[in-house]
Design a protein around this motif. Structure first.
Motif, PDB file in Angstrom:
ATOM      1  N   GLY A 224       0.812  -1.212   0.000  1.00  0.00           N
ATOM      2  CA  GLY A 224       0.000   0.000   0.000  1.00  0.00           C
ATOM      3  C   GLY A 224       0.843   1.258   0.000  1.00  0.00           C
ATOM      4  N   ASP A 227       2.250   1.794  -3.455  1.00  0.00           N
ATOM      5  CA  ASP A 227       1.227   2.332  -4.357  1.00  0.00           C
ATOM      6  C   ASP A 227       1.097   3.841  -4.185  1.00  0.00           C
ATOM      7  N   ARG A 287      -8.899   1.285  -7.450  1.00  0.00           N
ATOM      8  CA  ARG A 287      -8.631   2.613  -6.893  1.00  0.00           C
ATOM      9  C   ARG A 287      -9.536   2.908  -5.700  1.00  0.00           C
ATOM     10  N   GLN A 290      -8.066   1.200  -2.867  1.00  0.00           N
ATOM     11  CA  GLN A 290      -6.907   1.946  -2.375  1.00  0.00           C
ATOM     12  C   GLN A 290      -7.354   3.132  -1.525  1.00  0.00           C
TER      13      GLN A 290
END
Length: 402
Positions: A224, A227, A287, A290
């Motif tokens: 994470g 990213d 997304r 995320q």
């Protein structure tokens, strides 16, 4: 790496996974001693040690380098693996096993990214052990690469900080640094995951299994972070946030998966969940996942530990809404004004500090979907709320620059 040997030893001690690596090595092989050693032409220094056979070594202890097999490994730059010294024609008459009283031995060289030899990851035991197998050798190789990666990262960070002190354009150098760092983390992270998958297939105690789960959980959190770093770097370097719309992909299972991953990473925290997503949501599911991951991780980091974090998601009318709420001290107004800017961090424990990109990336994902992300903070609760239309007439493949 700096020439100060004490600093090199300290660099290994600052790697949080090293004690777990040594414990797993001993449990997986049945050997009683494991260590990470710094090996130079003239010195052998123990950086981190697990000693269950009372060998008498601890971090900082030294052996005469000429009496060690690690000395030969430094010269040949190849691993040495011995199941049973007494039956090994290469080492049955070697003075080192007799001197230190071991019958089984394995030592893997640790090479830094530029090929420099740092030292070894080694294990010994007074009894024979079956260590000359592809599985054990592969485990040692992966762990040696993981240790080398951390040492390289520490060196790069230290060097970058020194350069930043002398540069006027600190922000530009920081963005370049995180772009390179983000990309370079991909391969070592794949190694961590491969190692944990391999270890999960080896019979071990419940404690060791929990340690493997911790490694997996850490890899998830690292993924994470990578990213976020890459998204920020792409935006600043001209790439923008890439979106892949899929109105047919069910969003609810994606959200539940994110919550389950973070619950595993925070087993002592309670997450109160209410997800009611009906019908299609025209979005990029990865997304949105995320975005939720960043909001939920933020709530778990800064929220009151004794009060559950609440996650709510629902489709209402023509809108999709997602909210994450936590208790705790309200966010000061001055912080609220800048909370969605990059490199803004709240006050947390020393092991909870990140780069301050999570909320910024979350807000950019919201904008890219034509939605909004707002925050309300009071003494009762802090709530982050994301809202977006269920359907859009345009489906851009890429958002504007981050």
């Amino acid at each position: 790496m700096v020439d100060d040997l004490d600093a090199r030893v300290a660099a290994v001690n600052h790697i949080p996974v090293v004690p777990m690596i040594l414990d797993i090595v001993c449990r997986a092989t049945g050997m009683g001693f494991a260590a990470v050693a710094l090996v130079t032409e003239k010195r052998w220094i123990a950086c981190s040690v697990k000693d269950d056979i009372a060998l008498g070594l601890e971090a900082g202890s030294e052996l005469s380098v000429e009496t060690t097999i690690c000395h030969e490994i430094r010269q040949r730059q190849e691993p040495v693996v011995i199941n049973n010294v007494a039956e090994d024609p290469r080492y049955c008459n070697h003075p080192t096993p007799l001197l230190y009283g071991f019958q089984s031995y394995i030592s893997m060289p640790i090479f830094l990214h530029d090929g420099r030899f740092f030292g070894t990851l080694c294990a010994i035991d007074p009894r024979p052990a079956r260590v000359e197998t592809p599985e054990v050798i592969g485990m040692f190789k992966l762990f040696a690469e993981l240790i080398a990666f951390h040492l390289d990262a520490s060196e790069q960070v230290a060097a970058s900080k020194a350069r930043l002190l002398d540069e006027q354009k600190t922000s530009e150098m920081r963005e370049q640094f995180i772009a390179v760092l983000g990309h370079d983390l991909r391969n070592p992270l794949a190694g961590i995951r491969s190692a944990s998958d391999m270890l999960s297939k080896i019979p071990m105690s419940a404690k060791a299994s929990r340690m493997v789960d911790i490694i997996r959980s850490s890899a998830t959190r690292m993924s994470g972070l990578i990213d976020n770093v890459l998204d920020f770097a792409r935006g600043r370097l001209g790439g923008g946030l890439a979106l892949r719309y899929d109105a047919n992909a069910p969003l609810q299972p994606v959200l539940m998966h994110v919550i389950a991953e973070l619950q595993a990473s925070y087993p002592d925290r309670k997450i109160d969940t209410a997800i009611a997503v009906e019908g299609p949501v025209n979005c990029d599911p990865d997304r949105i996942a995320q975005l939720l991951s960043n909001l939920l991780a933020n709530a778990l980091t800064y929220g009151a530990a004794a009060v559950p974090v609440r996650v709510r998601a629902a489709t209402t009318g023509d809108m999709f809404e997602l909210a994450v709420c936590n208790a705790g001290d309200p966010i000061p107004p001055a912080v609220l004004e800048r909370i969605f800017l990059p490199f803004q961090r709240g006050k947390a424990g020393p092991d909870q500090l990140g780069l301050g990109l999570g909320l910024f990336i979350a807000s950019e994902i919201a904008k890219a979907h034509g939605g909004t992300l707002d925050v309300h903070s009071s003494p009762e609760e802090t709530r982050f709320r994301f809202r977006m239309p269920l359907a859009r007439s345009d489906e851009p493949g890429k958002a504007g620059g981050v």
